[in-house]
Write an enzyme that holds these catalytic residues in place. Structure first.
Site, short mmCIF file in Angstrom:
data_model
loop_
_atom_site.label_atom_id
_atom_site.label_comp_id
_atom_site.label_asym_id
_atom_site.label_seq_id
_atom_site.Cartn_x
_atom_site.Cartn_y
_atom_site.Cartn_z
N THR A 30 -2.27 0.18 0.12
CA THR A 30 -1.31 0.98 -0.70
C THR A 30 -2.15 1.18 -2.05
O THR A 30 -3.01 0.50 -2.57
CB THR A 30 0.00 0.47 -1.35
OG1 THR A 30 0.44 1.44 -2.06
CG2 THR A 30 -0.07 -0.70 -2.13
N ARG A 31 -1.99 2.49 -2.63
CA ARG A 31 -2.56 2.75 -4.08
C ARG A 31 -1.55 3.37 -4.79
O ARG A 31 -1.73 3.82 -5.90
CB ARG A 31 -3.69 3.80 -3.67
CG ARG A 31 -3.42 4.89 -2.71
CD ARG A 31 -4.35 6.04 -3.02
NE ARG A 31 -3.94 7.16 -3.85
CZ ARG A 31 -3.38 8.18 -3.58
NH1 ARG A 31 -2.82 8.45 -2.16
NH2 ARG A 31 -3.08 8.89 -4.56
N HIS A 47 9.39 1.45 0.40
CA HIS A 47 8.17 0.71 0.94
C HIS A 47 8.57 -0.70 1.12
O HIS A 47 8.08 -1.26 2.12
CB HIS A 47 7.14 0.82 -0.03
CG HIS A 47 6.77 2.07 -0.63
ND1 HIS A 47 7.20 2.61 -1.77
CD2 HIS A 47 6.03 2.96 -0.15
CE1 HIS A 47 6.73 3.71 -1.84
NE2 HIS A 47 6.00 4.09 -0.92
#
Ligand code: PPS
Length: 573
Positions: free
Chosen positions: A196-197, A204
């Site tokens: 992830t970024r 999530h």
């Protein structure tokens, strides 16, 4: 799902032993050296620590051609991303093939050496087409390729001396072998990685938890802290958010480690690359979502890749990669049941209320200080984001007055400053033309070069003030449009910029002649005088233009206040 388990034996690194490294470091000080760019430092770290295993250095020309054309090294091994050492023509010309060079970080520390076996000028348009899908500079990596990367590539094996130094979140950083040892110790033989970024919200958390359950695996949150898409939330904030979310998983099922990767946003190829990297880190499964590592829209306004291209390409190579894909489920919140559910598993769609907040809507709510509901995110995460992205009425900004000498800039700027100080809340700094010329620019005159230098200094100070949440009021003549635009760009990285044209005519300024300078300019006793013997570019699209003839100072300053209110920069009163 298969019964795949990871073999957690150590993987090869490019580091030499500690004693050899000390010796090599001394010898390398004599070598020609290359100062690595931030992206190259990220790439080198993963080359050296085995994250890019089986690569042994920056790609040779033959390997590069294979990777670009068909995602394979010259020996046939799957590898989707060109890992290249781009340099200037001048540096490349100064080398002999076979020569060793030292690779230094931005402080000059030698991280490793490379034997230069290959040197070539790549066809960047071809690289863009094949690797990123289009030679379109709306793609951040294509933009980087054409506008930041050097013209020449060097290739050759790397010898690792030391890891790049990180002072932040040291306990959260692991090499592939450290993570493998950790999994061995805990007996984690099936591990699903989540790349992830972005900050993690409830959806999530829900999807990663479900993915781990489905794969009967433990979960590794593996966020990128190297380089992500320009404009992303900085990694400091994100890691604080991740730490808050980590507490929400059932104890000892989930771990987090930070990955110093420089992302390319290459969609399908990037997904395969991410999978190979996670395999090196000892993971058996990898979550691939909708539009994985997507760069956004191209210059035609369409997405570069189809939403499921990444999943398809991953699936095609899954067996060869030795890491299994867990496709991302699109999770939505069902109000009636007060829970997240995969949208494709909701059979009573027409009878329930499905709630969703898009990324754009989230940014709007943060900017305006509006509510972010608990079903969407965890209060700790929202609190971190609010600290980093306070509402616009608490962010810094710059008000930049421009106009002729004697137009009334300073007087209006002073009145504005006092009004803002009366309101309180943020520190205010006035960078008046005369004050700046006394303190910051005392050695400068009035040539174009000197005026530009003066304005760029003002812009630098204003951008720092803006970054730190203050209000900068600038009041120079600033006669050149291009320079004003450059200052705008400096400031807008950190907050709002208002250009205000104090539109008093040159005739009126000369008639007032409050300092007697116009008289001297007419007599030729002052040269290069703006409006008399030197140019002034009238602002074309200022945020505000104030007319001072027939309007008093208080009213002019009030017009600025109203403009600030309409932009949400100060709370309406
Ligand atoms: S610039 O062009 O933005 O760098 O100018 P600035 O720093 O605002 O300085 C303008 C003040 O310097 C005085 N002054 C001159 N102005 C224009 N041209 C020439 N040649 C010149 N020589 C001296 C003048 O008093 C300006 O002050 P303000 O407050 O604008 O009247």
């Amino acid at each position: 799902s298969s019964l795949m388990q990871s073999n957690l034996a150590p993987i090869p690194e490019l580091f030499v032993s500690y004693d050899s490294a000390q010796k090599l470091k001394v010898e390398a000080a004599e070598l020609t050296s290359w100062d690595l760019s931030p992206r190259q430092i990220c790439d080198l770290e993963l080359l050296m620590n085995g994250g890019f295993n089986p690569l042994k250095g920056f790609l040779s020309e033959e390997d590069y051609n294979g990777v670009v054309e068909n995602m394979r090294l010259a020996d046939g091994t799957l590898w989707p991303m060109p890992i290249t050492l781009d340099v200037s023509e001048k540096f490349a010309e100064s080398l002999e093939l076979g020569q060793d060079i030292a690779l230094r970080d931005q402080e000059g520390v030698i991280l490793g050496t490379m034997t230069v076996t290959d040197r070539w000028t790549p066809d960047k348009s071809n690289e863009a087409e094949k690797v990123f899908g289009a030679d379109d500079q709306a793609h951040p990596a294509v933009n980087y390729l054409h506008n930041t990367a050097g013209k020449v590539y060097l290739g050759g094996p790397v010898t690792g001396i030391q890891q790049p130094v990180h002072y932040d979140f040291r306990a959260r950083r692991d090499t592939p072998n450290e993570l493998r040892a950790y999994f061995r110790k805990l007996g984690w033989r099936r591990v699903v990685a989540f790349q992830t970024r972005n900050p993690l919200h409830r959806a999530h958390q829900e999807l990663t938890f479900r993915a781990a359950k489905e794969a009967q695996a433990n979960l590794l949150i593996h966020p990128v802290v190297g380089m992500t898409k320009p404009g992303d939330v900085d990694h400091f904030t994100r890691v604080r958010c991740y730490e808050a979310v980590l507490d929400k998983y059932p104890g000892s099922t989930t771990s987090m480690s930070l990955l110093p990767l420089a992302m390319r946003m290459a969609g399908p190829r990037e997904a395969v690359w991410h999978g190979l990297i996670r395999k090196n880190y000892g993971c058996t499964h990898f979550i691939v979502g909708r539009d994985h590592a997507g760069p956004g829209a191209n210059s035609q306004g369409e997405d570069f890749y189809g939403p499921y291209d990444a999943q398809e390409l991953f699936k095609q190579h899954e067996a060869e990669m030795g890491i299994e894909m867990v496709p991302f489920k699109h999770m939505v919140f069902v109000q009636e049941r007060a829970q997240y559910e995969p949208s494709d598993e909701i059979l009573d769609k027409d009878d329930v209320t499905i709630l969703n907040i898009s990324g754009t809507e989230l940014r709007r709510r943060l900017a305006e200080g509006l509510e972010i509901p608990e079903w969407f995110s965890f209060p700790e995460v929202v609190a971190e984001l609010r600290k980093t992205r306070p509402p616009r009425s608490q962010q810094g900004f710059t008000v930049f007055f421009t106009g002729f000498s004697g137009s009334g800039k300073s007087t209006i700027a002073n009145a504005l400053m006092v009004k803002l100080m009366e309101m309180g809340g943020r520190p205010v700094t006035l960078l008046d033309g005369d004050i700046v010329r006394k303190n910051l620019s005392s050695e400068l005159g009035f040539s174009k070069e000197h005026r530009d230098l003066n304005i760029r200094r003002i812009g630098y100070v204003a951008s720092e003030i803006t970054k730190n949440g203050g209000i900068a009021i600038c009041a120079p003549i600033a006669p050149y449009a291009a320079t004003r635009r450059a200052v705008r760009e400096d400031v807008e990285q950190f907050g709002a910029f208002l250009e205000i044209h104090v539109a008093t005519s040159i005739e009126e300024c000369e008639r007032r002649d409050r300092k007697g300078l116009y008289k001297l300019a007419r007599e030729g006793k002052i040269k290069e005088f703006t409006g008399i013997s030197d140019p002034y570019d009238v602002p074309e699209n200022p945020e505000l233009r104030v007319e001072t003839e027939g309007t008093d100072v208080d009213n002019c300053a009030h017009q600025v206040i109203l403009k600030l209110e309409s932009m949400g920069l100060i709370a309406a009163h």
